[in-house]
Every structure is written in C-alpha cells, then in structure tokens.
Scaffold this active site. Structure first.
Site, PDB file in Angstrom:
ATOM      1  N   GLN A   1       0.834  -1.201   0.000  1.00  0.00           N
ATOM      2  CA  GLN A   1       0.000   0.000   0.000  1.00  0.00           C
ATOM      3  C   GLN A   1       0.870   1.253   0.000  1.00  0.00           C
ATOM      4  O   GLN A   1       1.653   1.462   0.926  1.00  0.00           O
ATOM      5  CB  GLN A   1      -0.914   0.021   1.223  1.00  0.00           C
ATOM      6  CG  GLN A   1      -1.921   1.157   1.211  1.00  0.00           C
ATOM      7  CD  GLN A   1      -2.844   1.136   2.414  1.00  0.00           C
ATOM      8  OE1 GLN A   1      -2.427   1.422   3.529  1.00  0.00           O
ATOM      9  NE2 GLN A   1      -4.092   0.776   2.205  1.00  0.00           N
ATOM     10  N   GLY A   2       0.758   2.074  -1.020  1.00  0.00           N
ATOM     11  CA  GLY A   2       1.519   3.320  -1.139  1.00  0.00           C
ATOM     12  C   GLY A   2       0.610   4.517  -0.941  1.00  0.00           C
ATOM     13  O   GLY A   2       0.341   5.256  -1.897  1.00  0.00           O
TER      14      GLY A   2
ATOM     15  N   SER B   1       0.526   6.574   2.531  1.00  0.00           N
ATOM     16  CA  SER B   1       1.116   7.578   3.421  1.00  0.00           C
ATOM     17  C   SER B   1       2.411   8.144   2.864  1.00  0.00           C
ATOM     18  O   SER B   1       3.184   7.451   2.193  1.00  0.00           O
ATOM     19  CB  SER B   1       1.383   6.963   4.799  1.00  0.00           C
ATOM     20  OG  SER B   1       0.182   6.570   5.417  1.00  0.00           O
TER      21      SER B   1
ATOM     22  N   GLU C   1     -10.660  -1.305   4.605  1.00  0.00           N
ATOM     23  CA  GLU C   1      -9.580  -1.396   5.584  1.00  0.00           C
ATOM     24  C   GLU C   1     -10.112  -1.233   7.005  1.00  0.00           C
ATOM     25  O   GLU C   1      -9.730  -1.950   7.912  1.00  0.00           O
ATOM     26  CB  GLU C   1      -8.519  -0.334   5.289  1.00  0.00           C
ATOM     27  CG  GLU C   1      -7.286  -0.417   6.182  1.00  0.00           C
ATOM     28  CD  GLU C   1      -6.201   0.539   5.743  1.00  0.00           C
ATOM     29  OE1 GLU C   1      -6.473   1.373   4.867  1.00  0.00           O
ATOM     30  OE2 GLU C   1      -5.080   0.443   6.273  1.00  0.00           O
TER      31      GLU C   1
ATOM     32  N   SER D   1       3.411  -0.963   3.655  1.00  0.00           N
ATOM     33  CA  SER D   1       3.389  -2.337   4.156  1.00  0.00           C
ATOM     34  C   SER D   1       3.848  -3.330   3.094  1.00  0.00           C
ATOM     35  O   SER D   1       3.339  -3.320   1.973  1.00  0.00           O
ATOM     36  CB  SER D   1       1.963  -2.700   4.610  1.00  0.00           C
ATOM     37  OG  SER D   1       1.481  -1.777   5.538  1.00  0.00           O
TER      38      SER D   1
END
Length: 377
Positions: A121-122, A124, A239, A156
């Site tokens: 996951q990109g 933040s 999420e 992550s």
C-alpha cells in the site's frame, strides 16, 4: 436485525472446519517473523491451498456472513492469517473488484486469489499520513503513461510486493481532495527504491519507497483521472470495516491464554486484574457483534462497509492496547523481556491508534457521518 446463522451457513462452517482439521497438520513450519521472503512464500502457499479448496475468494465473493464464519473458524483452528497477502486480499482486491474495469479485474484479481502476486500500500507520505489529502507524490501524463515522482512511507510489505496500490496527485492546481488518482504500480518498474523500516518490535514489514520518474501505464489507473479520493474512500472503508475483523477473534483467544497464565502464576488473585479481563472479554464480544452488524448493513446496502467501520476501528485499536497492557500486568517483570510471548505484540499494538487513520480521524468521521455533527466543531 437477525444476527443468527442459518442452517446453510452452519453447513459451510462444518465443511470448512473439517477441511482445516485435515490440511493444517500438513503445513510446513512457520518461518522466522523477520524473514519476509520466507513469510511471503509461506503465506502464498497457504493462499494457494485455500484457492485449490475453493476458499480463496471468501473475502470477496462469499456472503458477508460466510466471511465472518471463515474468520471465526480459521482463527479457532490456528490457521495462518493472510499475512503478506493482506493488502491484495483485503484492500486492493476489493477496491479493484468494486471500481476496476473488466480488463483490470481479469488481470489483477486471479493472481491475488491464487497466491501468485503480493500487493503493498503506497498511501502515506512523510507529511501526509492521516491527513492523506496532503499527499505530494506527483504523476505527470506523458502519452500513454504517468511519470511518477515522490516518496511514500509506512508502505506495508513493499520489499516483497509485486504491485503497489499508489495514490498520486495528477492535478496540483485542484483542491487537495481532488486532483488525486489511484494507480496500480508494478514494483519492478525502473526508478523505484525500497528501504525497509525497522519498527519498535524489530519487524521490517514497513518501508520507505522512493519514486524517481517511474512510468506507470495510464491503463493502470483505477477510476477516472482526479477521482482517486473517492476510490480511496472505497479502499479505506474495507480497511476500517472488515480488514481488522479477524483480529478480534484472535484477541479473544489471546485473552483466554492470558487468563490461564494468570491462574498459573498467581496474578489471578488480583481483583482489579480480573475485572480488567472481564471488561475486555465483554469488549471483544461487543466488537464482534459490531462487526456482524456492520457486515449485515453493508450486505443490505449492496456496497462497501460504511462509517460503522470507523466506530469499530476507533474502539478496537484501544481495546487491543488494553489487552496487551493486561498481558504485561500478568507477566510482571518478564514484561521487559522481548523474547517473552505477547511482548512483541504489545509493542506493535501501539501503532494501531494511527494505522488506517488515527483515532482523531475516526472520531471526526463518527461525529460527522454517524452523529450528524457539523464539520470543524
């Protein structure tokens, strides 16, 4: 609202339980928690077994109730969790299933279900965490590709991922909640540098990701250009709404282990400690009922989980910290030994009040969307 299981659902539970009893003894030993290539291989092998048995798509195509039964039974049996596959199975996959084109669904969903491709996951960035709309990573259109430059953090599983669900700013002149697009970026593209981050608990499941003129095909954009904020809300609803649900079952099991340890070492004689465990037991039972209610509401509405997911996330993240604080009270001086059971989980639990949106963000959502309070008050 009826939250009881039907005979058909109980039959699903029985068949799943029987399969788990047969397959779990055949699994190889779990790899070292810090061995991420080994963990990827282990988690993908488990996903392949689920696929071959017909349970791979339980997070997407099964009924919401069957999904809850799956979480209950796999946790009770001690089966592996989704592990390195969690972004693909719980975030990116459901988002693409809901918002992607037919070609995108055919390209990306089957490899996730077969345990062949792992996603990270990109979202933040160094100055855009919970305030996600402040993101600065920019994508400039160049023919049939976007040229992406910027950086992400707390990504992550980046070091073992094949794809990244990436948020980029495609219109810097637009208001900050607009001008954002949701891209699927191949992690082997030239210009990507991944630097693992070591957490307080010693894990390297997060990483910094630096993007230097990375070319991502326009065809990899999910949703319309500059409509990425809306697509992102779909991702975040999964999420916050269901991705943590399985952990509630795990917490109930851990609480039972803590209580048994307290009986063995004499901590059980502490009235205050017993009351804490009793309150936590009630808390996790309530959270599971809340999960059932959220899932039932989403099923009735035909869409992703709503703002009830923020109610769950807000309370669950604090309950998890209270659980491991109770474990530390039972351990006594051994709570300073990182090698003891529960201590790494206690350290990692500190991150839950900022993961997937801080508790302050969740309170804002609850205030505005559940209680109907005005913004900025």
């Amino acid at each position: 609202m009826d939250l009881a299981y039907t005979a058909e659902e109980e039959d699903f539970r029985a068949r799943l339980s029987s399969w788990l009893a047969a397959v779990l003894p055949t699994l190889p030993p779990r790899p070292d928690p810090l061995d991420w290539p080994g963990r990827r291989a282990y988690d993908c092998d488990w996903q392949r077994r689920l696929h071959d048995a017909g349970y791979a798509d339980v997070h997407w195509d099964a009924s919401p109730t069957q999904r809850l039964i799956f979480l209950e039974e796999t946790e009770r049996a001690g089966a592996p969790y989704v592990g390195a596959n969690f972004v693909g199975l719980l975030h990116a996959g459901p988002t693409i299933a809901a918002e992607g084109t037919r070609e995108q669904r055919e390209r990306w969903l089957p490899p996730v279900l077969r345990g062949e491709e792992v996603w990270c996951q990109g979202f933040s960035e160094p100055e855009a965490g919970s305030d996600l709309a402040s993101l600065r990573t920019r994508a400039v259109r160049d023919g049939d590709a976007y040229v992406v430059t910027g950086s992400k953090t707390w990504t992550s599983h980046a070091e073992v991922a094949d794809w990244c669900e990436l948020l980029v700013r495609t219109d810097p002149e637009a208001p900050r909640h607009r001008g954002i697009s949701w891209l699927a970026m191949p992690m082997d593209a030239p210009g990507i540098t991944v630097r693992p981050l070591r957490t307080l608990a010693g894990s390297t499941e997060f990483a910094e990701v630096f993007l230097d003129e990375v070319r991502v095909p326009v065809a990899n954009r999910v949703g319309a250009e500059n409509d990425g904020w809306r697509v992102t809300m779909v991702t975040l609803s999964f999420e916050r709404g269901t991705a943590f649900a399985g952990e509630v079952v795990a917490c109930r099991r851990t609480l039972g282990e803590i209580a048994r340890a307290a009986r063995r070492n004499g901590a059980w004689s502490d009235d205050v400690l017993r009351r804490r465990m009793g309150a936590l037991s009630a808390e996790f039972r309530a959270l599971w009922r809340l999960t059932q209610w959220n899932v039932s509401e989403a099923q009735a509405g035909g869409g992703p989980p709503g703002a009830g997911g923020s109610v769950f996330k807000l309370r669950y993240s604090h309950a998890r910290q209270e659980l491991y604080d109770t474990a530390a009270a039972v351990l006594g001086p051994d709570a300073l030994d990182l090698g003891r059971e529960w201590n790494p989980d206690r350290l990692s639990s500190l991150s839950y009040t900022i993961a997937a949106g801080t508790s302050q963000i969740q309170r804002n959502i609850v205030a505005e969307r559940v209680l109907g309070l005005p913004k900025g008050r």
